[in-house]
Enzyme design. Structure first.
Site, PDB file in Angstrom:
ATOM      1  N   THR A 133       9.057   6.395  -3.599  1.00  0.00           N
ATOM      2  CA  THR A 133       8.674   5.117  -3.011  1.00  0.00           C
ATOM      3  C   THR A 133       9.159   3.931  -3.844  1.00  0.00           C
ATOM      4  O   THR A 133       9.364   4.068  -5.064  1.00  0.00           O
ATOM      5  CB  THR A 133       7.131   5.072  -2.897  1.00  0.00           C
ATOM      6  OG1 THR A 133       6.707   3.745  -2.644  1.00  0.00           O
ATOM      7  CG2 THR A 133       6.448   5.526  -4.183  1.00  0.00           C
ATOM      8  N   ASP A 134       9.268   2.781  -3.198  1.00  0.00           N
ATOM      9  CA  ASP A 134       9.591   1.549  -3.941  1.00  0.00           C
ATOM     10  C   ASP A 134       8.408   1.076  -4.784  1.00  0.00           C
ATOM     11  O   ASP A 134       8.564   0.229  -5.662  1.00  0.00           O
ATOM     12  CB  ASP A 134      10.042   0.435  -2.985  1.00  0.00           C
ATOM     13  CG  ASP A 134       9.009   0.035  -1.932  1.00  0.00           C
ATOM     14  OD1 ASP A 134       7.920   0.655  -1.856  1.00  0.00           O
ATOM     15  OD2 ASP A 134       9.290  -0.905  -1.149  1.00  0.00           O
ATOM     16  N   GLU A 135       7.210   1.633  -4.513  1.00  0.00           N
ATOM     17  CA  GLU A 135       6.012   1.134  -5.205  1.00  0.00           C
ATOM     18  C   GLU A 135       6.041   1.448  -6.696  1.00  0.00           C
ATOM     19  O   GLU A 135       5.305   0.842  -7.468  1.00  0.00           O
ATOM     20  CB  GLU A 135       4.747   1.689  -4.540  1.00  0.00           C
ATOM     21  CG  GLU A 135       4.708   1.316  -3.071  1.00  0.00           C
ATOM     22  CD  GLU A 135       3.364   1.512  -2.388  1.00  0.00           C
ATOM     23  OE1 GLU A 135       2.349   1.500  -3.078  1.00  0.00           O
ATOM     24  OE2 GLU A 135       3.376   1.659  -1.157  1.00  0.00           O
ATOM     25  N   TYR A 159      -1.744   5.674  -6.961  1.00  0.00           N
ATOM     26  CA  TYR A 159      -0.701   6.293  -6.119  1.00  0.00           C
ATOM     27  C   TYR A 159       0.684   6.077  -6.730  1.00  0.00           C
ATOM     28  O   TYR A 159       1.430   7.032  -6.980  1.00  0.00           O
ATOM     29  CB  TYR A 159      -0.742   5.710  -4.697  1.00  0.00           C
ATOM     30  CG  TYR A 159       0.517   6.001  -3.895  1.00  0.00           C
ATOM     31  CD1 TYR A 159       0.867   7.307  -3.567  1.00  0.00           C
ATOM     32  CD2 TYR A 159       1.375   4.972  -3.491  1.00  0.00           C
ATOM     33  CE1 TYR A 159       2.041   7.583  -2.850  1.00  0.00           C
ATOM     34  CE2 TYR A 159       2.545   5.234  -2.778  1.00  0.00           C
ATOM     35  CZ  TYR A 159       2.869   6.540  -2.462  1.00  0.00           C
ATOM     36  OH  TYR A 159       4.031   6.813  -1.762  1.00  0.00           O
ATOM     37  N   LYS A 163       3.376   8.762  -8.380  1.00  0.00           N
ATOM     38  CA  LYS A 163       4.741   8.954  -7.875  1.00  0.00           C
ATOM     39  C   LYS A 163       5.757   8.658  -8.990  1.00  0.00           C
ATOM     40  O   LYS A 163       6.775   9.344  -9.116  1.00  0.00           O
ATOM     41  CB  LYS A 163       5.013   8.038  -6.667  1.00  0.00           C
ATOM     42  CG  LYS A 163       4.280   8.418  -5.399  1.00  0.00           C
ATOM     43  CD  LYS A 163       4.657   9.781  -4.840  1.00  0.00           C
ATOM     44  CE  LYS A 163       6.066   9.834  -4.273  1.00  0.00           C
ATOM     45  NZ  LYS A 163       6.328  11.134  -3.582  1.00  0.00           N
TER      46      LYS A 163
HETATM   47  P1  NAD Z   1       1.671  11.720   4.555  1.00  0.00           P
HETATM   48  O1  NAD Z   1       0.442  11.488   3.730  1.00  0.00           O
HETATM   49  O2  NAD Z   1       1.709  11.319   5.976  1.00  0.00           O
HETATM   50  O3  NAD Z   1       2.058  13.271   4.501  1.00  0.00           O
HETATM   51  C1  NAD Z   1       1.981  14.036   3.346  1.00  0.00           C
HETATM   52  C2  NAD Z   1       2.092  15.501   3.742  1.00  0.00           C
HETATM   53  O4  NAD Z   1       2.049  16.284   2.534  1.00  0.00           O
HETATM   54  C3  NAD Z   1       0.946  15.982   4.627  1.00  0.00           C
HETATM   55  O5  NAD Z   1       1.445  16.777   5.682  1.00  0.00           O
HETATM   56  C4  NAD Z   1       0.073  16.805   3.683  1.00  0.00           C
HETATM   57  O6  NAD Z   1      -0.618  17.852   4.342  1.00  0.00           O
HETATM   58  C5  NAD Z   1       1.122  17.341   2.725  1.00  0.00           C
HETATM   59  N1  NAD Z   1       0.578  17.672   1.408  1.00  0.00           N
HETATM   60  C6  NAD Z   1      -0.271  16.935   0.649  1.00  0.00           C
HETATM   61  N2  NAD Z   1      -0.557  17.570  -0.488  1.00  0.00           N
HETATM   62  C7  NAD Z   1       0.131  18.739  -0.459  1.00  0.00           C
HETATM   63  C8  NAD Z   1       0.255  19.829  -1.356  1.00  0.00           C
HETATM   64  N3  NAD Z   1      -0.401  19.846  -2.533  1.00  0.00           N
HETATM   65  N4  NAD Z   1       1.065  20.846  -1.028  1.00  0.00           N
HETATM   66  C9  NAD Z   1       1.718  20.853   0.166  1.00  0.00           C
HETATM   67  N5  NAD Z   1       1.617  19.868   1.057  1.00  0.00           N
HETATM   68  C10 NAD Z   1       0.836  18.811   0.746  1.00  0.00           C
HETATM   69  O7  NAD Z   1       2.839  11.013   3.726  1.00  0.00           O
HETATM   70  P2  NAD Z   1       4.178  10.309   4.258  1.00  0.00           P
HETATM   71  O8  NAD Z   1       3.881   8.908   4.572  1.00  0.00           O
HETATM   72  O9  NAD Z   1       4.800  11.179   5.266  1.00  0.00           O
HETATM   73  O10 NAD Z   1       5.037  10.333   2.923  1.00  0.00           O
HETATM   74  C11 NAD Z   1       5.882  11.439   2.632  1.00  0.00           C
HETATM   75  C12 NAD Z   1       6.555  11.172   1.299  1.00  0.00           C
HETATM   76  O11 NAD Z   1       7.311   9.966   1.356  1.00  0.00           O
HETATM   77  C13 NAD Z   1       5.571  10.996   0.144  1.00  0.00           C
HETATM   78  O12 NAD Z   1       6.105  11.629  -0.998  1.00  0.00           O
HETATM   79  C14 NAD Z   1       5.504   9.491  -0.049  1.00  0.00           C
HETATM   80  O13 NAD Z   1       5.214   9.177  -1.396  1.00  0.00           O
HETATM   81  C15 NAD Z   1       6.914   9.091   0.320  1.00  0.00           C
HETATM   82  N6  NAD Z   1       7.063   7.731   0.848  1.00  0.00           N
HETATM   83  C16 NAD Z   1       6.255   7.295   1.868  1.00  0.00           C
HETATM   84  C17 NAD Z   1       6.457   6.011   2.373  1.00  0.00           C
HETATM   85  C18 NAD Z   1       5.621   5.495   3.532  1.00  0.00           C
HETATM   86  O14 NAD Z   1       5.766   4.321   3.898  1.00  0.00           O
HETATM   87  N7  NAD Z   1       4.784   6.312   4.168  1.00  0.00           N
HETATM   88  C19 NAD Z   1       7.449   5.184   1.840  1.00  0.00           C
HETATM   89  C20 NAD Z   1       8.242   5.678   0.807  1.00  0.00           C
HETATM   90  C21 NAD Z   1       8.055   6.953   0.315  1.00  0.00           C
HETATM   91  P1  TYD Z   2      -0.365   0.379   3.760  1.00  0.00           P
HETATM   92  O1  TYD Z   2       0.021   0.666   5.169  1.00  0.00           O
HETATM   93  O2  TYD Z   2      -1.613   0.994   3.215  1.00  0.00           O
HETATM   94  O3  TYD Z   2       0.898   0.735   2.841  1.00  0.00           O
HETATM   95  P2  TYD Z   2       1.167   0.398   1.263  1.00  0.00           P
HETATM   96  O4  TYD Z   2      -0.115   0.039   0.604  1.00  0.00           O
HETATM   97  O5  TYD Z   2       1.727   1.690   0.800  1.00  0.00           O
HETATM   98  O6  TYD Z   2       2.152  -0.744   1.247  1.00  0.00           O
HETATM   99  O7  TYD Z   2      -0.493  -1.175   3.603  1.00  0.00           O
HETATM  100  C1  TYD Z   2       0.577  -2.044   3.934  1.00  0.00           C
HETATM  101  C2  TYD Z   2       0.128  -3.440   3.590  1.00  0.00           C
HETATM  102  O8  TYD Z   2      -0.938  -3.802   4.467  1.00  0.00           O
HETATM  103  C3  TYD Z   2      -0.427  -3.551   2.175  1.00  0.00           C
HETATM  104  O9  TYD Z   2      -0.050  -4.816   1.637  1.00  0.00           O
HETATM  105  C4  TYD Z   2      -1.926  -3.488   2.380  1.00  0.00           C
HETATM  106  C5  TYD Z   2      -2.124  -4.130   3.737  1.00  0.00           C
HETATM  107  N1  TYD Z   2      -3.287  -3.619   4.520  1.00  0.00           N
HETATM  108  C6  TYD Z   2      -4.174  -4.519   5.092  1.00  0.00           C
HETATM  109  O10 TYD Z   2      -4.030  -5.756   4.955  1.00  0.00           O
HETATM  110  N2  TYD Z   2      -5.230  -4.007   5.819  1.00  0.00           N
HETATM  111  C7  TYD Z   2      -5.431  -2.676   5.978  1.00  0.00           C
HETATM  112  O11 TYD Z   2      -6.432  -2.265   6.614  1.00  0.00           O
HETATM  113  C8  TYD Z   2      -4.478  -1.759   5.401  1.00  0.00           C
HETATM  114  C9  TYD Z   2      -4.630  -0.276   5.553  1.00  0.00           C
HETATM  115  C10 TYD Z   2      -3.402  -2.289   4.686  1.00  0.00           C
END
Ligand code: NAD
Ligand code: TYD
Length: 361
Positions: A133-135, A159, A163
């Site tokens: 992630t960019d975070e 989180y 990561k």
């Molecule tokens: P998500 O929470 O929707 O899905 C995570 C999946 O991992 C789930 O299916 C869960 O059951 C599985 N999981 C959790 N713990 C596990 C374990 N110990 N063993 C096996 N499986 C396990 O997450 P996402 O949003 O799909 O993100 C996927 C990846 O991309 C993550 O690594 C996250 O850090 C990264 N990422 C997400 C975003 C975003 O905006 N959602 C952006 C950048 C990077």
């Molecule tokens: P989120 O979807 O939780 O992603 P991330 O924290 O990984 O960026 O949140 C996106 C942005 O929206 C973040 O700045 C937090 C804000 N946010 C709200 O303002 N209200 C909410 O209920 C949630 C879940 C997020």
């Protein structure tokens, strides 16, 4: 040929699995622990498809991972498995340490042992792609340039810290053991199958349910939004042509303040599914107490990925958000299934603590 995907029942992982199998006949083994965020409904269209092998299990289960590697002999592993929600990491970081740090460590160990058994082309061609992630880069001020791959790591939430730790382990396994790794650091994704605890699906769901749309603080925090299938295409491209040991930033060139994102959602919903009351969904916007340690701005400079590997996103925010809202309107049954059970408990805990800054009229 086979690839092993972890976390392929989550939001991005399931989109990746569906996209992969739409474009390739390679077998895909999907290892997922099915936490609250994992949902096999996302993959229902693959029922009966022998190319998709689902295995319920933890990436930290070294014996299981070793067995899967020995049995299926994948040419690559793509690691999506993680705990991914910042707010949950604030209320309870332990699961994040377990999966994101210890789990990634165990996975790397199992893959290292497997990779050592490979020879010749199989060894040279093997890839471990870590999805991050960019975070990990921390927070930007309004005037700062966007994150490049050279930006120092400054994670601010449990989180992002977990990561960051996993990214460091992946890097170290390349430098120390020569493991053929690639890392992608992506901005905020949105699109189909996004769990309704995150901003965009939460607000679509709450709007239609007549509930408040919770905006943390002043809503001026900026995120860089990428439509999920563009993230999937970037991962495929890096897997195919990325330089070993390198990291690639993935972003949509779509910086938006949260309040604007929610206002856009509301106006699309007003058009596609007007409220029976005749009022705009924007009237449901509700400013609540801010997230502790809330990062102000993320922005990704994805120039390296474009310059070196020719990747650019296909969707703009305007096209992607419209597709997303339409998907949620067309898939209310999916949302209903997800919003039962554990998710309801979470919403109760999170939003009873987040007091409205402006009381509802
Ligand atoms: P998500 O929470 O929707 O899905 C995570 C999946 O991992 C789930 O299916 C869960 O059951 C599985 N999981 C959790 N713990 C596990 C374990 N110990 N063993 C096996 N499986 C396990 O997450 P996402 O949003 O799909 O993100 C996927 C990846 O991309 C993550 O690594 C996250 O850090 C990264 N990422 C997400 C975003 C975003 O905006 N959602 C952006 C950048 C990077
Ligand atoms: P989120 O979807 O939780 O992603 P991330 O924290 O990984 O960026 O949140 C996106 C942005 O929206 C973040 O700045 C937090 C804000 N946010 C709200 O303002 N209200 C909410 O209920 C949630 C879940 C997020």
């Amino acid at each position: 040929m086979t690839i092993l995907v972890t976390g392929g029942a989550g939001f991005i992982g399931s989109n990746f699995v569906l996209d992969w199998l739409a474009q390739s006949d390679e077998t895909l083994v999907n290892l997922d622990a099915l936490t609250y965020a994992g949902n096999l409904d996302n993959l229902a269209s693959l029922n009966g498809d022998a190319r998709h092998v689902f295995v319920k299990g933890d990436i930290g289960d070294a014996a299981l991972v070793a067995q899967l590697l020995a049995t299926y002999e994948p040419r690559a592993l793509v690691n999506f498995a993680a705990e991914s929600h910042v707010d949950r990491s604030i209320l309870g970081p332990a699961d994040f340490i377990h999966t994101n740090i210890l789990g990634t460590f165990q996975l790397l160990e199992a893959v290292r042992a497997y990779w050592h058994t490979l020879e010749g082309h199989a060894k040279a061609a093997f890839r471990f792609l870590h999805v991050s992630t960019d975070e990990v880069y921390g927070s930007l001020s309004l005037s700062d340039p966007a994150f490049t791959e050279r930006h120092r790591y400054e994670p601010n939430s449990p989180y992002s810290a977990s990561k960051a730790a996993s990214d460091h382990l992946v890097r170290a396994y390349h430098h120390t053991y020569g493991l053929p790794v690639l890392t992608t650091n992506c901005s905020n994704n949105y699109g189909p199958f996004h769990f309704p605890e995150k901003l965009i699906p939460l607000c679509i769901h709450n709007a239609l349910a007549g509930k408040p749309l919770p905006i943390y603080g002043d809503g001026q925090q900026i995120r860089d939004w990428l439509y999920v299938t563009d993230h999937c295409s970037a991962i495929r491209r890096v897997l195919e042509a990325g330089q070993l040991g390198e990291t690639y930033n993935v972003g949509g060139w779509n910086e938006k303040p949260n309040l604007e994102v929610v206002q856009v959602l509301c106006s699309i919903l007003d058009e596609l599914s007007p409220a029976a009351s005749g009022r705009s969904y924007a009237e449901q916007i509700n400013f609540v107490t801010d997230r502790p340690g809330h990062d102000r701005r993320y922005a990704i400079d994805a120039t390296k990925l474009e310059r070196e590997l020719g990747w650019r996103p296909l969707e703009t925010f305007e096209t992607g958000i419209r597709k997303t809202v339409s998907w949620y309107l067309d898939n209310q049954a999916w949302v209903q299934n997800v919003t039962s059970g554990a998710y309801r408990d979470w919403v109760g805990t999170q939003y009873s603590a987040a007091k409205p800054l402006i009381e509802e009229a």
